[in-house]
Write an enzyme that holds these catalytic residues in place. Structure first.
Site, PDB file in Angstrom:
ATOM      1  N   ASP A  52      79.520  32.967 -38.664  1.00 47.94           N
ATOM      2  CA  ASP A  52      80.783  33.692 -38.547  1.00 47.94           C
ATOM      3  C   ASP A  52      81.393  33.864 -39.930  1.00 47.94           C
ATOM      4  O   ASP A  52      81.349  32.934 -40.741  1.00 47.94           O
ATOM      5  CB  ASP A  52      81.759  32.885 -37.667  1.00 47.94           C
ATOM      6  CG  ASP A  52      82.588  33.763 -36.743  1.00 47.94           C
ATOM      7  OD1 ASP A  52      82.964  34.862 -37.165  1.00 47.94           O
ATOM      8  OD2 ASP A  52      82.852  33.327 -35.609  1.00 47.94           O
ATOM      9  N   HIS A  59      84.476  41.547 -43.557  1.00 45.99           N
ATOM     10  CA  HIS A  59      85.018  40.492 -42.691  1.00 45.99           C
ATOM     11  C   HIS A  59      83.930  39.539 -42.175  1.00 45.99           C
ATOM     12  O   HIS A  59      84.251  38.473 -41.664  1.00 45.99           O
ATOM     13  CB  HIS A  59      85.732  41.124 -41.494  1.00 45.99           C
ATOM     14  CG  HIS A  59      87.041  41.767 -41.872  1.00 45.99           C
ATOM     15  ND1 HIS A  59      88.259  41.180 -41.647  1.00 45.99           N
ATOM     16  CD2 HIS A  59      87.315  42.941 -42.488  1.00 45.99           C
ATOM     17  CE1 HIS A  59      89.229  41.954 -42.093  1.00 45.99           C
ATOM     18  NE2 HIS A  59      88.677  43.043 -42.608  1.00 45.99           N
TER      19      HIS A  59
HETATM   20  C1  GDG Z   1      85.706  39.352 -37.461  1.00 45.97           C
HETATM   21  C2  GDG Z   1      84.714  38.326 -38.024  1.00 45.97           C
HETATM   22  C3  GDG Z   1      86.655  37.080 -39.029  1.00 45.97           C
HETATM   23  C4  GDG Z   1      89.812  36.751 -28.486  1.00 45.97           C
HETATM   24  N1  GDG Z   1      89.939  36.790 -27.152  1.00 45.97           N
HETATM   25  C5  GDG Z   1      91.186  37.213 -26.906  1.00 45.97           C
HETATM   26  C6  GDG Z   1      91.827  37.431 -28.120  1.00 45.97           C
HETATM   27  N2  GDG Z   1      90.949  37.151 -29.071  1.00 45.97           N
HETATM   28  C7  GDG Z   1      91.284  37.218 -30.501  1.00 45.97           C
HETATM   29  C8  GDG Z   1      91.352  35.835 -31.106  1.00 45.97           C
HETATM   30  C9  GDG Z   1      91.166  36.160 -32.571  1.00 45.97           C
HETATM   31  C10 GDG Z   1      90.287  37.408 -32.537  1.00 45.97           C
HETATM   32  O1  GDG Z   1      90.304  37.915 -31.215  1.00 45.97           O
HETATM   33  C11 GDG Z   1      88.843  37.094 -32.869  1.00 45.97           C
HETATM   34  O2  GDG Z   1      88.775  36.859 -34.234  1.00 45.97           O
HETATM   35  P1  GDG Z   1      87.566  36.052 -34.875  1.00 45.97           P
HETATM   36  O3  GDG Z   1      87.909  35.812 -36.294  1.00 45.97           O
HETATM   37  O4  GDG Z   1      87.377  34.789 -34.111  1.00 45.97           O
HETATM   38  O5  GDG Z   1      86.258  36.928 -34.669  1.00 45.97           O
HETATM   39  P2  GDG Z   1      85.797  38.502 -34.774  1.00 45.97           P
HETATM   40  O6  GDG Z   1      86.416  39.325 -33.727  1.00 45.97           O
HETATM   41  O7  GDG Z   1      84.313  38.433 -34.724  1.00 45.97           O
HETATM   42  O8  GDG Z   1      86.316  38.981 -36.215  1.00 45.97           O
HETATM   43  C12 GDG Z   1      85.383  36.948 -38.168  1.00 45.97           C
HETATM   44  C13 GDG Z   1      87.536  38.207 -38.517  1.00 45.97           C
HETATM   45  O9  GDG Z   1      86.814  39.433 -38.405  1.00 45.97           O
HETATM   46  C14 GDG Z   1      88.734  38.441 -39.446  1.00 45.97           C
HETATM   47  O10 GDG Z   1      88.335  38.664 -40.767  1.00 45.97           O
HETATM   48  O11 GDG Z   1      87.355  35.860 -38.947  1.00 45.97           O
HETATM   49  O12 GDG Z   1      84.501  36.034 -38.767  1.00 45.97           O
HETATM   50  O13 GDG Z   1      83.556  38.219 -37.206  1.00 45.97           O
HETATM   51  O14 GDG Z   1      92.383  36.483 -33.173  1.00 45.97           O
HETATM   52  O15 GDG Z   1      92.570  35.245 -30.778  1.00 45.97           O
HETATM   53  N3  GDG Z   1      93.106  37.847 -28.236  1.00 45.97           N
HETATM   54  C15 GDG Z   1      93.796  38.052 -27.087  1.00 45.97           C
HETATM   55  N4  GDG Z   1      93.207  37.867 -25.863  1.00 45.97           N
HETATM   56  C16 GDG Z   1      91.933  37.441 -25.719  1.00 45.97           C
HETATM   57  O16 GDG Z   1      91.444  37.278 -24.595  1.00 45.97           O
HETATM   58  N5  GDG Z   1      95.069  38.450 -27.139  1.00 45.97           N
END
Ligand code: GDG
Length: 472
Positions: A367, A159
């Site tokens: 990222d 990921h």
């Molecule tokens: C890894 C990779 C890749 C955040 N704050 C809250 C909340 N979130 C949710 C967001 C989003 C998720 O968390 C974060 O996803 P990301 O993709 O931005 O980042 P990582 O956690 O680092 O994920 C990344 C991912 O895996 C998938 O393959 O895209 O590059 O690092 O969905 O909305 N959700 C809620 N409350 C919050 O306060 N409900």
């Protein structure tokens, strides 16, 4: 259709029949794939036990999905999870050699836990099952399974970014990591850039030979690598955002803005997300734009994560201090430029808050994909959409051509992009939104799952050869 086994570090075991506690897009999509195929979800329970070794599984059935989870003991959590996975592999894959800790003890713990997982999982595997392993915590799992005779097709999805050869090779056990990856049948990465980096690691470092079309032969095994950019549960998210205005948190926020423009950022508290650089850029924007003073509010939602890892605890202090400094410098009795929130907000409220945003700031330093970028766009009102400011170093930048693409290390340019986003005329905003939405709808998370699993099952005529163990 073959039965599916999903393996991930953490498993979202439903709390009551049919309801999953962590109902994020990925969990929902994997659960849907498991339902369609019938299957098993295996991994860590998230609990720390006082047992000496991982030796038993808690198994629960919900419909046609079986959840099998193991507790880890304190030492395993410290070495495998907080240690090697999150203090070596995570910073390394995000190009942060300055934060990478190569402790031999943690490395041993990482391989030990993967071996224990393989031993617990193997008896649950049927000969025709497809096995799909997720993320950097579990790279050696396939080679451990092969070592004990598992011959099924096993796929891996990474990921986070795949680093270039010069970065990966700083890891003392990078050869064991590459050998672990080579034991899979399909290695899924987020973007074509990750696929390029992977090729560099494989070929330049002499771990295998290329057979063309992203096929490799390495340690006597053939496998394929591909870019499978992860998507959102777009339609569901669009609906959630549309209904978001009824959400009490969203209502309160809208009221409290008092007609000011909202700029929004949402990230786990993680140094890869560039939160500090973003706050500096916002501060510079306020400094350069006298008319924005009192008229723009930046809401940064940042739930704490991995607090057991020292670098994360340090960062929490650093960002809180920086926010305080900017608010002290520019704030007034009736206006605080930055609202910094350290708690988790419900997904429904989040969708509604994105929709209030005139600009979304997604400026990671590195990222894999970044789902927030996609969520921000999907949540917009098509008639009056906000503008995404997106780092060129997020995997999402490979697809999201309607964003204002920035270099997050360049404070001045990011500050300018914030100004441009806020003042962009409505036609230009609609045009940008319309250029991204069809892709977000078509390449949603269900399509991502389907494409990956099709590729993993399609190659079933390729030879599978037993690997030697990747353990050091
Ligand atoms: C890894 C990779 C890749 C955040 N704050 C809250 C909340 N979130 C949710 C967001 C989003 C998720 O968390 C974060 O996803 P990301 O993709 O931005 O980042 P990582 O956690 O680092 O994920 C990344 C991912 O895996 C998938 O393959 O895209 O590059 O690092 O969905 O909305 N959700 C809620 N409350 C919050 O306060 N409900």
């Amino acid at each position: 259709m073959a039965r599916l086994i999903v393996v991930s570090n953490r498993v979202p075991v439903p709390t009551t029949k049919g309801s999953t506690a962590a109902a994020g897009g990925l969990a929902v999509a994997l659960e849907a794939a498991l339902k369609a195929h019938g299957g098993l979800w295996f991994g860590w329970s998230g609990k720390t036990s006082s047992e000496r070794e991982i030796e038993w599984l808690e198994i629960r059935d919900f419909g046609n999905i079986t959840y099998a989870v193991a507790d880890l003991n304190r030492r395993d959590v410290d070495e495998y999870y907080a240690g090697f996975a999150n203090r070596a592999l995570w910073p390394l894959c995000h190009y942060r050699l300055d934060l990478t800790d190569f402790s031999r003890k943690d490395m041993a713990g990482y391989f030990r836990v993967n071996r224990s997982f393989a031993r617990l999982l193997a008896p649950l595997i049927r000969p025709t099952d497809l096995i799909w392993v997720h993320d950097y915590h579990l790279i050696p799992l396939a080679s451990e399974l092969r070592h004990i005779g598992v011959k099924n097709r096993i796929g891996y999805f990474h990921h986070i970014p795949w680093p270039p050869a010069d970065v990966l090779s700083t890891l003392p056990v990078h050869d064991t990591i590459m050998r672990g990856v080579a034991a899979y049948d399909l290695v899924g990465l987020q973007t074509d850039y990750d696929v390029e980096n992977f090729a560099g690691c494989m070929i330049r470092e002499g771990f295998g030979k290329s057979l063309g079309d992203n096929w490799y032969e390495s340690y006597g095994h053939r496998f394929q690598v591909g870019a499978f950019p992860i998507g959102l549960d777009t339609e569901v998210f669009e609906k959630m955002a549309e209904e978001g205005s009824k959400n009490p948190i969203v209502k309160r926020t809208a009221q409290s803005l008092n007609d000011r423009d909202l700029v929004i950022g949402v990230d786990r508290l993680d140094y890869s997300k560039g939160i500090g650089q973003r706050i500096e850029a916002f501060s510079r924007f306020i400094e350069m734009s006298p008319s924005a003073k009192g008229k723009v509010t930046f809401l940064q939602i940042t739930p704490k994560s991995r607090s057991e890892v020292p670098e994360y605890a340090d960062m929490q202090k650093e960002i809180a201090e920086l926010t305080g400094r900017v608010n002290g410098q520019f704030g007034d009795v009736d206006w605080v430029p930055i609202r910094y929130v350290n708690k988790t907000i419900s997904r429904a409220a989040l969708a509604g808050l994105y929709r209030l945003g005139r600009a979304g700031l997604v400026t990671p330093l590195r990222d894999g994909m970044n789902l927030v970028a996609k969520e921000f766009v999907a949540a917009q009102d098509p008639e009056n959409p906000g503008v995404l400011v997106l780092s060129r170093f997020a995997g999402a930048a490979r697809e999201m051509d309607g964003a204002l693409i920035v270099n997050p290390y360049d404070t001045e340019a990011t500050a300018n992009a914030i100004g441009r986003a806020i003042s962009m005329p409505i036609e230009a905003r609609r045009e940008r939104y319309n250029s991204m939405m069809p892709k977000l709808r078509e390449h949603d998370v269900a399509a991502w799952c389907r494409d990956y699993l099709d590729a993993l099952s399609r190659e079933s005529d390729q030879p599978l050869e037993t690997m030697r163990s990747a353990a050091p």
